[in-house]
Design a protein around this motif. Structure first.
Motif, PDB file in Angstrom:
ATOM      1  N   THR A 197       0.815  -1.162  -0.220  1.00  0.00           N
ATOM      2  CA  THR A 197      -0.113  -0.001   0.105  1.00  0.00           C
ATOM      3  C   THR A 197       0.745   1.291   0.042  1.00  0.00           C
ATOM      4  N   TRP A 198       2.145   1.157   0.943  1.00  0.00           N
ATOM      5  CA  TRP A 198       2.724   2.415   0.768  1.00  0.00           C
ATOM      6  C   TRP A 198       3.452   2.395  -0.475  1.00  0.00           C
ATOM      7  N   PHE A 199       4.317   1.625  -0.947  1.00  0.00           N
ATOM      8  CA  PHE A 199       5.162   1.596  -2.216  1.00  0.00           C
ATOM      9  C   PHE A 199       4.143   1.970  -3.479  1.00  0.00           C
ATOM     10  N   LYS A 200       2.818   1.529  -3.362  1.00  0.00           N
ATOM     11  CA  LYS A 200       2.039   1.822  -4.600  1.00  0.00           C
ATOM     12  C   LYS A 200       1.646   3.285  -4.769  1.00  0.00           C
ATOM     13  N   ARG A 201       2.047   4.034  -3.537  1.00  0.00           N
ATOM     14  CA  ARG A 201       1.749   5.576  -3.837  1.00  0.00           C
ATOM     15  C   ARG A 201       2.788   6.285  -4.737  1.00  0.00           C
ATOM     16  N   ASP A 202       3.917   5.424  -4.657  1.00  0.00           N
ATOM     17  CA  ASP A 202       5.306   6.147  -5.255  1.00  0.00           C
ATOM     18  C   ASP A 202       4.946   5.791  -6.772  1.00  0.00           C
ATOM     19  N   GLU A 203       4.746   6.801  -7.387  1.00  0.00           N
ATOM     20  CA  GLU A 203       4.591   6.863  -8.967  1.00  0.00           C
ATOM     21  C   GLU A 203       6.109   6.474  -9.683  1.00  0.00           C
ATOM     22  N   GLU A 204       7.107   6.976  -8.876  1.00  0.00           N
ATOM     23  CA  GLU A 204       8.517   6.690  -9.761  1.00  0.00           C
ATOM     24  C   GLU A 204       8.868   5.179  -9.852  1.00  0.00           C
ATOM     25  N   ILE A 205       8.085   4.554  -9.106  1.00  0.00           N
ATOM     26  CA  ILE A 205       8.784   3.013  -9.030  1.00  0.00           C
ATOM     27  C   ILE A 205       8.189   2.233 -10.239  1.00  0.00           C
ATOM     28  N   ASN A 206       9.206   1.504 -10.976  1.00  0.00           N
ATOM     29  CA  ASN A 206       8.753   0.712 -11.976  1.00  0.00           C
ATOM     30  C   ASN A 206       8.908  -0.772 -11.441  1.00  0.00           C
ATOM     31  N   TRP A 207       7.452  -1.370 -11.730  1.00  0.00           N
ATOM     32  CA  TRP A 207       7.378  -2.794 -11.304  1.00  0.00           C
ATOM     33  C   TRP A 207       7.634  -4.036 -12.005  1.00  0.00           C
ATOM     34  N   PHE A 208       8.108  -4.979 -11.400  1.00  0.00           N
ATOM     35  CA  PHE A 208       8.508  -6.132 -12.254  1.00  0.00           C
ATOM     36  C   PHE A 208       8.095  -7.417 -11.536  1.00  0.00           C
ATOM     37  N   ASP A 209       8.124  -8.674 -12.290  1.00  0.00           N
ATOM     38  CA  ASP A 209       8.002  -9.879 -11.469  1.00  0.00           C
ATOM     39  C   ASP A 209       9.532 -10.281 -11.188  1.00  0.00           C
ATOM     40  N   PRO A 210       9.857 -10.545 -10.050  1.00  0.00           N
ATOM     41  CA  PRO A 210      11.377 -10.718  -9.706  1.00  0.00           C
ATOM     42  C   PRO A 210      11.801 -12.057 -10.607  1.00  0.00           C
ATOM     43  N   SER A 211      11.085 -13.030 -11.267  1.00  0.00           N
ATOM     44  CA  SER A 211      11.649 -13.833 -11.892  1.00  0.00           C
ATOM     45  C   SER A 211      12.086 -13.652 -13.349  1.00  0.00           C
ATOM     46  N   ASN A 212      11.954 -12.309 -13.658  1.00  0.00           N
ATOM     47  CA  ASN A 212      12.123 -11.511 -14.973  1.00  0.00           C
ATOM     48  C   ASN A 212      13.594 -11.019 -14.651  1.00  0.00           C
ATOM     49  N   ILE A 213      14.447 -11.476 -14.255  1.00  0.00           N
ATOM     50  CA  ILE A 213      15.663 -10.972 -14.089  1.00  0.00           C
ATOM     51  C   ILE A 213      16.490 -10.375 -15.304  1.00  0.00           C
ATOM     52  N   GLU A 214      16.433 -10.799 -16.393  1.00  0.00           N
ATOM     53  CA  GLU A 214      16.726 -10.318 -17.621  1.00  0.00           C
ATOM     54  C   GLU A 214      16.236  -9.180 -18.052  1.00  0.00           C
ATOM     55  N   GLU A 215      14.972  -8.861 -17.957  1.00  0.00           N
ATOM     56  CA  GLU A 215      13.913  -7.875 -18.133  1.00  0.00           C
ATOM     57  C   GLU A 215      14.485  -6.816 -17.220  1.00  0.00           C
ATOM     58  N   ILE A 216      14.618  -6.910 -15.869  1.00  0.00           N
ATOM     59  CA  ILE A 216      15.321  -6.134 -14.862  1.00  0.00           C
ATOM     60  C   ILE A 216      16.612  -5.382 -15.173  1.00  0.00           C
ATOM     61  N   ILE A 217      17.474  -6.391 -15.500  1.00  0.00           N
ATOM     62  CA  ILE A 217      18.735  -5.982 -15.926  1.00  0.00           C
ATOM     63  C   ILE A 217      18.733  -5.076 -17.111  1.00  0.00           C
ATOM     64  N   LYS A 218      18.116  -5.348 -18.298  1.00  0.00           N
ATOM     65  CA  LYS A 218      17.773  -4.746 -19.259  1.00  0.00           C
ATOM     66  C   LYS A 218      17.448  -3.176 -19.136  1.00  0.00           C
ATOM     67  N   TYR A 219      16.438  -3.232 -18.255  1.00  0.00           N
ATOM     68  CA  TYR A 219      15.721  -1.958 -17.983  1.00  0.00           C
ATOM     69  C   TYR A 219      16.740  -0.908 -17.099  1.00  0.00           C
ATOM     70  N   ILE A 220      17.647  -1.747 -16.137  1.00  0.00           N
ATOM     71  CA  ILE A 220      18.549  -0.762 -15.824  1.00  0.00           C
ATOM     72  C   ILE A 220      19.623  -0.196 -16.545  1.00  0.00           C
ATOM     73  N   ASP A 221      20.219  -1.095 -17.527  1.00  0.00           N
ATOM     74  CA  ASP A 221      21.040  -0.916 -18.434  1.00  0.00           C
ATOM     75  C   ASP A 221      20.588   0.275 -19.525  1.00  0.00           C
ATOM     76  N   ASN A 222      19.335   0.153 -19.785  1.00  0.00           N
ATOM     77  CA  ASN A 222      18.768   1.229 -20.612  1.00  0.00           C
ATOM     78  C   ASN A 222      18.596   2.860 -20.003  1.00  0.00           C
ATOM     79  N   GLN A 223      18.464   2.647 -18.583  1.00  0.00           N
ATOM     80  CA  GLN A 223      18.258   3.692 -17.740  1.00  0.00           C
ATOM     81  C   GLN A 223      19.694   4.340 -17.610  1.00  0.00           C
ATOM     82  N   LEU A 224      20.853   3.550 -17.653  1.00  0.00           N
ATOM     83  CA  LEU A 224      22.002   3.890 -17.463  1.00  0.00           C
ATOM     84  C   LEU A 224      22.708   4.515 -18.797  1.00  0.00           C
TER      85      LEU A 224
END
Length: 299
Positions: free
Chosen positions: A272-299
């Motif tokens: 409930t607390w975290f969902k208030r923050d619109e800056e958070i980008n949400w992922f399923d933790p099983s999608n590690i490749e997708e998360i790493i790719k997102y970080i690389d693109n942001q950097l």
């Protein structure tokens, strides 16, 4: 620009394993943002990173304090910002923080109000009064001294009530007068990554994790710290319920069920607390490749 990557999510979602993979990919240490894993005596009940995991990737703020030590979100903010200053000054450009403690993460990302540090005399006095008079008496005093904060505070949370009264008594001002809720500017940018799983899967993981903690020695860990049960560090799911068992109030089986139930409740509160923050980008933790790719693109 210097960047702080923040991995956050509810208890039991799988932050520890994922944070190790991300830290390895980024070649960074992990800044822990769990307000209970900082205490050395309770690694089982807080699901702290193991010594093996810590030898694999350097961790900050894990087991660095003792349960008798006073600590706060304000001190955490100060300590992490000091660490980040040194880290970025040492030619690093990417730092990584991981955890689920809402106030600690918020303190680093947004800053918290400059509330005076409570002196030892006031702290000990209210700690004694809480023990002797009970929480309801202190809640009534807060209602008189700071009716505005009284309306919004969790009146069943002794730490929050006591801290507000500490400030009222020490300064002669209301606690609410210090709460400006002004976001502070940081000399680095932030990338916030939230991880979550379907609700029923989370429930199953939490229930299984509690049983695993019991198998790994949670009962014995709770027995060792039982003499210090009044410490704020132990006002924590997993210990409060076992203390009730030690007091003879409930059987062990019920204590375990209460730990599971209260952990699920805390998980919902975190989301409930975290969902208030619109800056958070949400992922399923099983999608590690997708998360790493997102970080690389942001950097």
């Amino acid at each position: 620009m210097n960047t702080l990557i923040v991995l956050l999510g509810p208890t039991g979602v799988g932050k520890t394993e994922l944070s190790l993979q991300i830290a390895k990919q980024l070649r960074t240490p992990i800044i822990n943002a769990d307000s209970r894993q900082i205490y050395a005596e309770i690694p089982i009940g807080t699901a702290a990173p193991t010594l093996e995991q810590q030898s694999y990737i350097k961790h900050y703020f894990v087991g660095n304090l003792h349960i008798n030590d006073y600590y706060s979100a304000a001190k955490y903010e100060e300590d992490v910002l000091h660490l980040l200053d040194s880290y970025f000054d040492d030619s690093h450009t990417v730092a990584f923080m991981s955890g689920g403690s809402m106030l600690y993460i918020n303190a680093v990302c947004n800053g918290i109000d400059d509330i005076p540090t409570v002196n030892e005399e006031t702290r000990e006095s209210l700690k004694r009064e809480l023990s002797e008079k009970g929480l309801p008496t202190l809640v009534e005093e807060l209602k008189e001294l700071d009716p505005e904060h009284y309306q919004m505070i969790d009146k069943n949370n002794p730490r929050r009530v006591v801290h507000a009264l500490e400030i009222c008594r020490m300064t002669g001002k209301t606690y609410s007068s210090f709460r400006k809720n002004t976001k502070k500017q940081r000399p680095f940018r932030m990338i916030k990554i939230g991880i979550n799983r379907p609700r029923e899967e989370m429930y199953e993981r939490i229930n299984a994790r509690v049983l695993g903690m019991m198998d790994n020695g949670l009962l014995e860990e709770a027995q060792r710290v039982y003499p210090f049960r009044a410490n704020n560090a132990l006002n924590t799911v997993g210990f409060k319920e076992l203390f009730e068992y030690f007091d003879g109030k409930i059987p062990l089986e019920e204590a375990v069920r209460k730990i599971q139930s209260n952990t699920r409740q805390y998980m919902r509160k975190q989301l409930t607390w975290f969902k208030r923050d619109e800056e958070i980008n949400w992922f399923d933790p099983s999608n590690i490749e997708e998360i790493i790719k997102y970080i690389d693109n942001q950097l």
